[in-house]
Design a protein around this motif. Structure first.
Motif, PDB file in Angstrom:
ATOM      1  N   GLU A   1       0.829  -1.205   0.000  1.00 27.47           N
ATOM      2  CA  GLU A   1       0.000   0.000   0.000  1.00 27.47           C
ATOM      3  C   GLU A   1       0.863   1.254   0.000  1.00 27.47           C
ATOM      4  O   GLU A   1       0.564   2.232  -0.682  1.00 27.47           O
ATOM      5  N   VAL A   2       1.966   1.220   0.757  1.00 29.42           N
ATOM      6  CA  VAL A   2       2.857   2.379   0.806  1.00 29.42           C
ATOM      7  C   VAL A   2       3.397   2.675  -0.597  1.00 29.42           C
ATOM      8  O   VAL A   2       3.407   3.828  -1.049  1.00 29.42           O
ATOM      9  N   ILE A   3       3.784   1.638  -1.327  1.00 24.31           N
ATOM     10  CA  ILE A   3       4.379   1.837  -2.651  1.00 24.31           C
ATOM     11  C   ILE A   3       3.346   2.330  -3.673  1.00 24.31           C
ATOM     12  O   ILE A   3       3.583   3.299  -4.397  1.00 24.31           O
ATOM     13  N   VAL A   4       2.187   1.702  -3.693  1.00 23.82           N
ATOM     14  CA  VAL A   4       1.204   2.128  -4.710  1.00 23.82           C
ATOM     15  C   VAL A   4       0.650   3.521  -4.393  1.00 23.82           C
ATOM     16  O   VAL A   4       0.290   4.282  -5.290  1.00 23.82           O
ATOM     17  N   LEU A   5       0.631   3.851  -3.108  1.00 30.47           N
ATOM     18  CA  LEU A   5       0.163   5.184  -2.735  1.00 30.47           C
ATOM     19  C   LEU A   5       1.140   6.242  -3.239  1.00 30.47           C
ATOM     20  O   LEU A   5       0.735   7.320  -3.699  1.00 30.47           O
ATOM     21  N   LYS A   6       2.431   5.936  -3.170  1.00 25.33           N
ATOM     22  CA  LYS A   6       3.450   6.857  -3.654  1.00 25.33           C
ATOM     23  C   LYS A   6       3.276   7.067  -5.169  1.00 25.33           C
ATOM     24  O   LYS A   6       3.373   8.177  -5.676  1.00 25.33           O
ATOM     25  N   GLU A   7       2.997   5.966  -5.846  1.00 26.81           N
ATOM     26  CA  GLU A   7       2.761   6.014  -7.295  1.00 26.81           C
ATOM     27  C   GLU A   7       1.583   6.933  -7.611  1.00 26.81           C
ATOM     28  O   GLU A   7       1.633   7.774  -8.507  1.00 26.81           O
ATOM     29  N   LEU A   8       0.526   6.745  -6.845  1.00 26.39           N
ATOM     30  CA  LEU A   8      -0.680   7.545  -7.079  1.00 26.39           C
ATOM     31  C   LEU A   8      -0.409   9.012  -6.779  1.00 26.39           C
ATOM     32  O   LEU A   8      -0.884   9.904  -7.482  1.00 26.39           O
ATOM     33  N   GLN A   9       0.423   9.271  -5.747  1.00 23.84           N
ATOM     34  CA  GLN A   9       0.745  10.654  -5.391  1.00 23.84           C
ATOM     35  C   GLN A   9       1.515  11.328  -6.533  1.00 23.84           C
ATOM     36  O   GLN A   9       1.249  12.484  -6.878  1.00 23.84           O
ATOM     37  N   THR A  10       2.450  10.598  -7.145  1.00 21.17           N
ATOM     38  CA  THR A  10       3.193  11.141  -8.275  1.00 21.17           C
ATOM     39  C   THR A  10       2.226  11.532  -9.389  1.00 21.17           C
ATOM     40  O   THR A  10       2.310  12.616  -9.968  1.00 21.17           O
ATOM     41  N   TYR A  11       1.302  10.635  -9.655  1.00 21.73           N
ATOM     42  CA  TYR A  11       0.315  10.892 -10.703  1.00 21.73           C
ATOM     43  C   TYR A  11      -0.495  12.143 -10.372  1.00 21.73           C
ATOM     44  O   TYR A  11      -0.675  13.028 -11.202  1.00 21.73           O
ATOM     45  N   VAL A  12      -0.959  12.228  -9.128  1.00 22.20           N
ATOM     46  CA  VAL A  12      -1.778  13.373  -8.710  1.00 22.20           C
ATOM     47  C   VAL A  12      -0.970  14.671  -8.831  1.00 22.20           C
ATOM     48  O   VAL A  12      -1.472  15.688  -9.333  1.00 22.20           O
ATOM     49  N   ASN A  13       0.307  14.640  -8.416  1.00 18.95           N
ATOM     50  CA  ASN A  13       1.136  15.852  -8.527  1.00 18.95           C
ATOM     51  C   ASN A  13       1.252  16.303  -9.969  1.00 18.95           C
ATOM     52  O   ASN A  13       1.153  17.490 -10.277  1.00 18.95           O
ATOM     53  N   GLU A  14       1.480  15.331 -10.857  1.00 26.32           N
ATOM     54  CA  GLU A  14       1.650  15.687 -12.267  1.00 26.32           C
ATOM     55  C   GLU A  14       0.385  16.272 -12.855  1.00 26.32           C
ATOM     56  O   GLU A  14       0.421  17.284 -13.553  1.00 26.32           O
ATOM     57  N   ILE A  15      -0.746  15.600 -12.590  1.00 28.54           N
ATOM     58  CA  ILE A  15      -1.966  16.145 -13.201  1.00 28.54           C
ATOM     59  C   ILE A  15      -2.364  17.461 -12.548  1.00 28.54           C
ATOM     60  O   ILE A  15      -2.943  18.324 -13.184  1.00 28.54           O
ATOM     61  N   ARG A  16      -1.968  17.630 -11.277  1.00 27.93           N
ATOM     62  CA  ARG A  16      -2.294  18.904 -10.619  1.00 27.93           C
ATOM     63  C   ARG A  16      -1.504  20.043 -11.276  1.00 27.93           C
ATOM     64  O   ARG A  16      -2.054  21.110 -11.554  1.00 27.93           O
ATOM     65  N   GLU A  17      -0.221  19.794 -11.557  1.00 31.66           N
ATOM     66  CA  GLU A  17       0.608  20.804 -12.231  1.00 31.66           C
ATOM     67  C   GLU A  17       0.004  21.183 -13.565  1.00 31.66           C
ATOM     68  O   GLU A  17      -0.109  22.358 -13.921  1.00 31.66           O
ATOM     69  N   HIS A  18      -0.394  20.144 -14.292  1.00 28.99           N
ATOM     70  CA  HIS A  18      -0.988  20.369 -15.599  1.00 28.99           C
ATOM     71  C   HIS A  18      -2.299  21.135 -15.464  1.00 28.99           C
ATOM     72  O   HIS A  18      -2.567  22.099 -16.201  1.00 28.99           O
ATOM     73  N   ALA A  19      -3.101  20.720 -14.493  1.00 29.70           N
ATOM     74  CA  ALA A  19      -4.385  21.388 -14.288  1.00 29.70           C
ATOM     75  C   ALA A  19      -4.167  22.846 -13.911  1.00 29.70           C
ATOM     76  O   ALA A  19      -4.892  23.734 -14.381  1.00 29.70           O
TER      77      ALA A  19
ATOM     78  N   ARG B   1      -1.045   9.677 -17.040  1.00 29.25           N
ATOM     79  CA  ARG B   1      -2.011   8.591 -16.878  1.00 29.25           C
ATOM     80  C   ARG B   1      -1.407   7.254 -17.319  1.00 29.25           C
ATOM     81  O   ARG B   1      -1.457   6.264 -16.573  1.00 29.25           O
ATOM     82  N   THR B   2      -0.841   7.259 -18.529  1.00 32.46           N
ATOM     83  CA  THR B   2      -0.268   5.992 -19.006  1.00 32.46           C
ATOM     84  C   THR B   2       0.922   5.577 -18.149  1.00 32.46           C
ATOM     85  O   THR B   2       1.094   4.400 -17.856  1.00 32.46           O
ATOM     86  N   ASN B   3       1.707   6.572 -17.722  1.00 33.78           N
ATOM     87  CA  ASN B   3       2.836   6.236 -16.838  1.00 33.78           C
ATOM     88  C   ASN B   3       2.340   5.527 -15.586  1.00 33.78           C
ATOM     89  O   ASN B   3       2.883   4.518 -15.164  1.00 33.78           O
ATOM     90  N   PHE B   4       1.298   6.117 -15.013  1.00 32.09           N
ATOM     91  CA  PHE B   4       0.748   5.567 -13.778  1.00 32.09           C
ATOM     92  C   PHE B   4       0.244   4.137 -14.015  1.00 32.09           C
ATOM     93  O   PHE B   4       0.560   3.216 -13.266  1.00 32.09           O
ATOM     94  N   LEU B   5      -0.539   3.978 -15.091  1.00 33.98           N
ATOM     95  CA  LEU B   5      -1.120   2.657 -15.336  1.00 33.98           C
ATOM     96  C   LEU B   5      -0.035   1.615 -15.611  1.00 33.98           C
ATOM     97  O   LEU B   5      -0.126   0.477 -15.160  1.00 33.98           O
ATOM     98  N   GLU B   6       1.017   2.065 -16.344  1.00 35.18           N
ATOM     99  CA  GLU B   6       2.105   1.120 -16.621  1.00 35.18           C
ATOM    100  C   GLU B   6       2.831   0.722 -15.334  1.00 35.18           C
ATOM    101  O   GLU B   6       3.123  -0.452 -15.100  1.00 35.18           O
ATOM    102  N   ALA B   7       3.085   1.736 -14.493  1.00 35.38           N
ATOM    103  CA  ALA B   7       3.784   1.448 -13.231  1.00 35.38           C
ATOM    104  C   ALA B   7       2.946   0.493 -12.383  1.00 35.38           C
ATOM    105  O   ALA B   7       3.466  -0.451 -11.779  1.00 35.38           O
ATOM    106  N   MET B   8       1.634   0.723 -12.372  1.00 35.54           N
ATOM    107  CA  MET B   8       0.755  -0.134 -11.571  1.00 35.54           C
ATOM    108  C   MET B   8       0.762  -1.566 -12.088  1.00 35.54           C
ATOM    109  O   MET B   8       0.755  -2.519 -11.302  1.00 35.54           O
ATOM    110  N   ALA B   9       0.778  -1.707 -13.423  1.00 36.75           N
ATOM    111  CA  ALA B   9       0.796  -3.055 -14.001  1.00 36.75           C
ATOM    112  C   ALA B   9       2.054  -3.795 -13.528  1.00 36.75           C
ATOM    113  O   ALA B   9       1.999  -4.980 -13.190  1.00 36.75           O
ATOM    114  N   GLY B  10       3.179  -3.046 -13.466  1.00 35.49           N
ATOM    115  CA  GLY B  10       4.421  -3.638 -12.969  1.00 35.49           C
ATOM    116  C   GLY B  10       4.285  -4.038 -11.510  1.00 35.49           C
ATOM    117  O   GLY B  10       4.650  -5.142 -11.112  1.00 35.49           O
ATOM    118  N   HIS B  11       3.722  -3.126 -10.708  1.00 38.72           N
ATOM    119  CA  HIS B  11       3.563  -3.406  -9.268  1.00 38.72           C
ATOM    120  C   HIS B  11       2.703  -4.642  -9.046  1.00 38.72           C
ATOM    121  O   HIS B  11       2.949  -5.426  -8.149  1.00 38.72           O
TER     122      HIS B  11
END
Ligand SMILES: O=C(O)CCC(=O)C(=O)O
Ligand SMILES: [Fe+2]
Length: 515
Positions: free
Chosen positions: A16-34, A89-99
């Motif tokens: 959970e700690v690892i996937v949460l970090k992944e999700l946080q990275t995704y959220v930071n990126e889309i927040r910057e873009h937004a 988005r694709t980065n996140f999904l790819e990383a998750m598939a690996g996890h």
């Protein structure tokens, strides 16, 4: 498998700690873009405000006309381009598939197991669903509170397992929690509520279904038009006074062991509602016991009689806390889901025994050897005829329903190392348990609480060699903590010098307890 033992849960937390970090990275990126897009929007809106003052004169200005065209021609393309090239988005999904491949995730079986464990605890210890969902166990706060969605998912799952008795209190609790939040307005919550409406309807609780529909329609009337028909239908059912009867009133299947008197008694013993009479307890003694064949110079065992007939004793402080923990460490890496013997399927995992275990030969490690020596001294029995030591760990809700350790008369010994029945059982408790998890003998009715370092010992067979059905026993569900035991099973062969067999069968006393 994670639900049947607490030792695997640490891995899940790491996941959970690892996937949460992944999700946080995704959220930071889309927040910057937004944020970037928002700045653009704000600038253009500001421009529109200026334009609105007088549209005609605004557009008559050639610079404004140029900028408008440029914005829609070039700038817009750039903006669209930034959306198109958004890789988060694709980065996140790819990383998750690996996890998913590399990390531990719970399976459907884990989810089913943990759901069953929750209801088992609720029923065995008569826990209040509201209390349990607030993270309280018997008045003590152990965990964090469950959300209304948690309660709902649990109810939903119980429903899919046709366990309507348990579905209802969880759905009700889910609704209660939802109402406390003054009915959330987020679209996701509304989707959830739509699903809940269906459950209430099929359980026959039309009023709750209608209340929810009205709420959802209040918040999003336009998007939820499909609910209008259902609302009319429910209103009709209510005004017609249709009563399907709540499904949880449907009786359990009569052949279900959980509905038998036997099982109710077992649960009462786990709750300490039933216990040995004062008269029975008065006969019991505690004493120092130097062990079979041991000189009195040795330190003696602290022996406590727990029951006279059948004879059940507990020996305190047989091994130290350090040794108990060391045994846990030996077993931890090689734990597997415990299995039970069934005449039709051989050894299989079963919901009535949820723990993880592993076996060791007695000569595999000096500490295990030591357990064998204690058993020899305490019982006098020949450990050359003992099965390998079995170490087991029970997680929250883990239990072992009432059973006999001795094999039935029909048992096929041909594949067994020893061809005789289990004369005696020894259970070394390798941990204390914060709540629940005691060993229960429903017919006696005795409850033995795990005490780290102690040994529980009893004979499963009468002197005649017949099964003593009064020794049926169980591991009550663990309410809080992690239970570790080491089981010793000694076979009947060559034990006559300690427990001479009797020519006359003495087994009648226990026959009435046979299944
Ligand atoms: O967990 C317990 O207290 C009892 C275990 C048991 O009866 C067994 O493993 O056969
Ligand atoms: Fe047992």
């Amino acid at each position: 498998e994670f639900f049947s033992s607490t030792s695997g849960l640490g891995q899940l937390l790491r996941t959970e700690v690892i996937v949460l970090k992944e999700l946080q990275t995704y959220v930071n990126e889309i927040r910057e873009h937004a944020d970037l897009l928002q700045r653009e929007i704000n600038e253009i809106r500001a421009e529109h405000l200026t334009a609105a003052k007088s549209i005609e004169s605004y557009l008559n200005n050639p610079v404004n006309a140029f900028r408008l065209i440029k914005r829609l021609h070039t700038d817009w393309e750039t903006l669209e381009g930034t959306v198109e090239s958004e890789h988060s988005r694709t980065n996140f999904l790819e990383a998750m598939a690996g996890h998913r491949q590399n990390l531990s995730f719970p399976t459907m079986e884990d989810f089913v197991g943990t759901t069953l464990a929750m209801t088992r605890l609720q029923q065995t210890y008569k826990l209040d669903v509201a209390e349990l969902s607030s993270g309280m166990l018997n008045g003590v706060k152990y965990g964090s509170a469950m959300s209304w969605q948690d309660c709902f998912v649990l109810g939903q799952h119980l429903y899919s397992m046709n366990d309507f008795n348990n579905t209802v209190p969880w759905l009700e609790q889910s609704m209660r929690l939802l109402a406390q939040q003054s009915y959330s307005d987020e679209p996701v919550s509304l989707d959830f509520m739509e699903a809940v409406i269906g459950y209430h309807e099929s359980l026959g609780d039309y009023q709750n279904a209608l209340n929810l529909i009205n709420h959802v329609l209040d918040v999003e009337p336009e998007q939820r038009l499909h609910l209008l028909e259902k609302r009319a239908h429910l209103e009709q059912l209510i005004s017609d006074g249709v009563k399907r009867g709540l499904m949880h009133e449907v009786a359990r299947r009569p052949e279900d062991y959980h509905a038998t008197q036997d099982y109710l008694i077992y649960q009462q013993v786990c709750r300490e509602e039933l216990m040995p009479t004062a008269a029975a307890q008065r006969e019991l003694r505690c004493r120092y016991f130097s062990g079979h064949g041991r000189s009195l110079n040795y330190l003696a065992y602290k022996l406590e009689e727990l029951h006279r007939d059948p004879y059940i004793i507990q020996l305190h402080e047989v091994i130290g806390a350090h040794e108990s923990v060391q045994l846990q460490h030996l077993a931890r890496p090689v734990l597997q889901r415990s299995e039970v013997y069934s005449p039709t399927n051989g050894s299989t995992a079963a919901t009535f025994r949820t723990s993880q275990g592993t076996v060791f030969e007695y000569d595999e490690h000096p500490i295990i050897e030591k357990l064998s020596q204690h058993m020899t001294l305490i019982s006098g029995l020949d450990m050359g005829f003992a099965e390998p030591l079995q170490i087991a760990n029970y997680g929250i809700g883990g239990h072992y329903e009432p059973h006999m350790d001795s094999f039935p008369e029909s048992f096929d010994y041909s594949l067994q190392r020893f061809k005789t029945n289990r004369i005696a059982t020894g259970i070394f408790y390798l941990s204390n348990v914060e709540a629940g998890g005691a060993t229960a003998f429903p017919f006696l009715p005795l409850l033995v609480k795990p005490e780290q370092g102690s040994l529980l010992f009893w004979y499963n067979l009468h002197r005649s060699g017949d099964a003593d059905y009064r020794t049926k026993h169980a591991g009550c569900p663990v309410l809080q903590g992690s239970k570790w035991i080491a089981n010793v099973w000694i076979r009947l062969s060559h034990q006559d010098h300690v427990r001479p067999c009797q020519l006359q069968r003495d087994h009648e006393v226990s026959l009435q307890y046979k299944d």
